[in-house]
Design an enzyme around this catalytic site. Structure first.
Site, PDB file in Angstrom:
ATOM      1  CD1 TRP A 185      -2.521   2.095   0.783  1.00 24.00           C
ATOM      2  CD2 TRP A 185      -0.876   2.388   2.158  1.00 24.00           C
ATOM      3  NE1 TRP A 185      -2.621   3.004   0.684  1.00 24.00           N
ATOM      4  CE2 TRP A 185      -2.311   4.400   2.148  1.00 24.00           C
ATOM      5  CE3 TRP A 185      -0.507   2.935   2.871  1.00 24.00           C
ATOM      6  CZ2 TRP A 185      -1.753   4.791   2.727  1.00 24.00           C
ATOM      7  CZ3 TRP A 185      -0.532   4.353   3.748  1.00 24.00           C
ATOM      8  CH2 TRP A 185      -1.341   4.736   3.648  1.00 24.00           C
ATOM      9  CD  GLU A 224      -4.417  -1.603   1.934  1.00 19.93           C
ATOM     10  OE1 GLU A 224      -3.679  -2.245   2.382  1.00 19.93           O
ATOM     11  OE2 GLU A 224      -5.124  -0.602   2.665  1.00 19.93           O
ATOM     12  CE  LYS A 226      -6.915   5.971   3.032  1.00 19.84           C
ATOM     13  NZ  LYS A 226      -5.612   5.925   3.915  1.00 19.84           N
ATOM     14  CG  ASP A 258      -8.503  -1.071   4.772  1.00 16.60           C
ATOM     15  OD1 ASP A 258      -9.106  -0.473   4.992  1.00 16.60           O
ATOM     16  OD2 ASP A 258      -7.489  -0.778   5.096  1.00 16.60           O
ATOM     17  CG  HIS A 261      -8.296   2.567   2.113  1.00 14.38           C
ATOM     18  ND1 HIS A 261      -7.948   1.203   1.632  1.00 14.38           N
ATOM     19  CD2 HIS A 261      -8.761   2.557   3.102  1.00 14.38           C
ATOM     20  CE1 HIS A 261      -6.360   1.644   3.021  1.00 14.38           C
ATOM     21  NE2 HIS A 261      -7.057   1.686   4.333  1.00 14.38           N
ATOM     22  CG  HIS A 285      -6.226  -4.484   5.092  1.00 11.84           C
ATOM     23  ND1 HIS A 285      -5.122  -3.235   5.322  1.00 11.84           N
ATOM     24  CD2 HIS A 285      -5.726  -4.978   5.452  1.00 11.84           C
ATOM     25  CE1 HIS A 285      -3.944  -3.797   4.798  1.00 11.84           C
ATOM     26  NE2 HIS A 285      -3.916  -5.773   4.942  1.00 11.84           N
ATOM     27  CG  ASP A 293      -9.834   6.745  11.126  1.00 12.66           C
ATOM     28  OD1 ASP A 293      -8.861   6.502  10.406  1.00 12.66           O
ATOM     29  OD2 ASP A 293     -10.545   5.893  12.112  1.00 12.66           O
ATOM     30  CG  ASP A 295      -7.448   2.328   8.825  1.00 14.07           C
ATOM     31  OD1 ASP A 295      -7.082   1.278   8.684  1.00 14.07           O
ATOM     32  OD2 ASP A 295      -6.993   3.395   8.704  1.00 14.07           O
ATOM     33  CG  ASP A 325      -5.046  -1.701   8.403  1.00 18.19           C
ATOM     34  OD1 ASP A 325      -4.240  -1.660   9.283  1.00 18.19           O
ATOM     35  OD2 ASP A 325      -5.311  -1.353   7.377  1.00 18.19           O
TER      36      ASP A 325
HETATM   37  C1  RNT Z   1      -4.156   2.336   4.737  1.00 13.78           C
HETATM   38  C2  RNT Z   1      -3.882   1.588   4.561  1.00 13.78           C
HETATM   39  C3  RNT Z   1      -2.533   0.106   4.843  1.00 13.78           C
HETATM   40  C4  RNT Z   1      -2.416   0.563   6.609  1.00 13.78           C
HETATM   41  C5  RNT Z   1      -1.116  -0.229   6.792  1.00 13.78           C
HETATM   42  C6  RNT Z   1      -0.581  -0.194   8.213  1.00 13.78           C
HETATM   43  O1  RNT Z   1      -4.823   3.187   4.708  1.00 13.78           O
HETATM   44  O2  RNT Z   1      -4.759   0.837   5.072  1.00 13.78           O
HETATM   45  O3  RNT Z   1      -3.094  -1.139   4.984  1.00 13.78           O
HETATM   46  O4  RNT Z   1      -3.410   0.872   6.588  1.00 13.78           O
HETATM   47  O5  RNT Z   1      -0.435  -0.127   5.957  1.00 13.78           O
HETATM   48 ZN    ZN Z   2      -5.149  -1.273   5.226  1.00 12.48          ZN
END
Ligand code: RNT
Ligand code: ZN
Length: 408
Positions: A185, A224, A226, A258, A261, A285, A293, A295, A325
């Site tokens: 990523w 990955e 985003k 993810d 994302h 993820h 956010d 995460d 994640d």
């Molecule tokens: C970031 C991505 C990625 C990170 C990790 C720490 O937006 O989600 O996967 O969270 O690599």
């Molecule tokens: Zn991620």
């Protein structure tokens, strides 16, 4: 017979009446791996430059006590979290959790030697490893431009990092007897309007070609995507479309999705079948987006339930690889690691406890009323009793782990 087991027997009968074999579910639930990310334990500080601020459009906010003060405490805390997570667990680590053993080397020069302790740890705990190059949080580089950097020297540094990391992934896979997924990523992107969106993507394509040039037996690469990050609000070259096309055209990697994302109203789970239809694998993820956010700690929510339902509906356990994640620095980090991983697996259980064949049959027959009625009735079945029993037979605490939680 324990109370937990007695309760399970009741639940088992109730599910059997609905056509669900809970014993078979428990067996499968124990087998499906979830790759637990190592970085909630220390807000993604790692061991390379632990004091540096995070860059690359990601941020862990909060100030909870309990950040590990050194490597030993880090591993002790990770071990505590793993003890609370039932089922087959893998651990996903970032390259910054390396041990340089005092050597002065850059991320472009790392190799298996920097990760021998992780392999020892994995063998001791009976877990497998997945890997992540760290194309961000480097004091010498601006992480808004790594694999798309127009400066060839900087770009090459990151290409070399990518190459080094997949070799480390291959080492993990070889040592632990299972393919390692190395997830790439990058935080590259632009805060404001971009006129030439094509050039960075052409450069990224070329960088990936260089990184993935050598076939490796024990490593699978994943890219990955985003949609935006902090400081990359207007444009991200590594979009889902870009990596999907790259994977389809080259066959050199799979795509990582993810859950945080995508646009807020897009659902990640509903995308899987477009990949499955072409025989493609996916890495996930599992995360929880809240406003900006991506995460927050995973919980049992509709999005995560749908992700697991989509895996279960097609028996896609070998094709869709589940990982977590998130990084929330406002919580007890050991507990947060456990809560999110447990909730991801609870969603998997909820998905497995649906009478999928019956639902599919109703759908084929066009009986949408009965399909909806059944879907709704299943939601109030006693899945918690099955979960408690799962924890008991896995030797992991059930709800009682909350009693020992002291830190805020
Ligand atoms: C970031 C991505 C990625 C990170 C990790 C720490 O937006 O989600 O996967 O969270 O690599
Ligand atoms: Zn991620």
């Amino acid at each position: 017979m324990s109370n937990v087991e007695r309760n399970y027997q009741i639940a088992k009968e109730m599910y059997a009446e609905m056509g669900v074999d809970t014993d078979a579910v428990l067996k499968k639930l124990a087998e499906v791996p979830i790759s637990v990310h190592c970085w909630q334990i220390d807000d993604l500080h790692g061991f390379e430059f632990p004091a540096e601020a995070m860059t690359g459009g990601i941020q862990a906010t909060g100030n909870a006590p309990g950040l590990p003060k050194d490597r030993d405490e880090y591993f002790a805390n990770l071990s505590k979290a793993l003890k609370l997570i039932p089922g087959t667990t893998r651990v996903a680590i970032h390259s910054t959790y390396m041990n340089k053993h005092g050597k002065n080397i850059g991320r472009n020069e790392i190799g298996p030697e920097e990760f021998v302790e992780w392999v020892d740890y994995a063998k001791e705990k009976g877990v497998k490893l997945d890997f992540n190059p760290t194309y961000f949080s480097h004091p010498d580089f601006d992480a808004s431009s790594t694999l798309t950097n127009p400066d060839e020297g900087i770009r090459n540094y990151w290409i070399q990092h990518g190459i080094a990391c997949r070799k480390i992934g291959d080492y993990f896979g070889r040592e632990l007897g299972t393919k390692c997924i190395t997830n790439h990523w990058i935080g590259d992107g632009s805060k404001d309007t971009v006129v030439d969106k094509l050039t960075p993507r052409l450069i990224l394509k070329d960088s990936l070609d260089k990184i993935f040039a050598e076939p490796l037996e024990h490593n699978v690469d994943a890219c990955e995507s985003k949609v935006f990050g902090i400081g990359s609000e207007s444009y991200v070259p590594g979009s889902n479309e870009f990596y999907t096309e790259y994977a389809a055209h080259t066959g050199k990697c799979i795509v990582t999705m993810d859950a945080g994302h995508f646009h807020p109203t897009e659902s990640v789970g509903s995308k899987f079948t477009s990949y499955l239809a072409f025989g493609d694998e996916l890495m996930l993820h599992v995360s929880r987006p809240v406003r900006w956010d991506s995460d927050h700690v995973v919980i049992i929510d509709d999005a995560t339930r749908e992700i697991m339902e989509e895996i279960v509906s097609y028996d896609a356990y070998d094709r869709i690889h589940i990982g977590t994640d998130y990084f929330d620095a406002s919580l007890n980090r050991i507990a947060a690691t456990a809560i999110g991983s447990r909730s991801a697996r609870k969603c998997l259980l909820l998905a497995m406890l649906r009478p999928v064949d019956e639902l599919k049959k109703l759908e084929r027959e066009g009986n949408y009323t009965k399909r909806l009625a059944l879907l709704e009735e299943m939601k109030t079945m006693p899945a918690g009793l099955v979960w408690d029993y799962f924890c008991e037979i896995q030797g992991v605490p059930g709800k009682e782990w909350i009693r020992d939680l002291s830190t805020k």
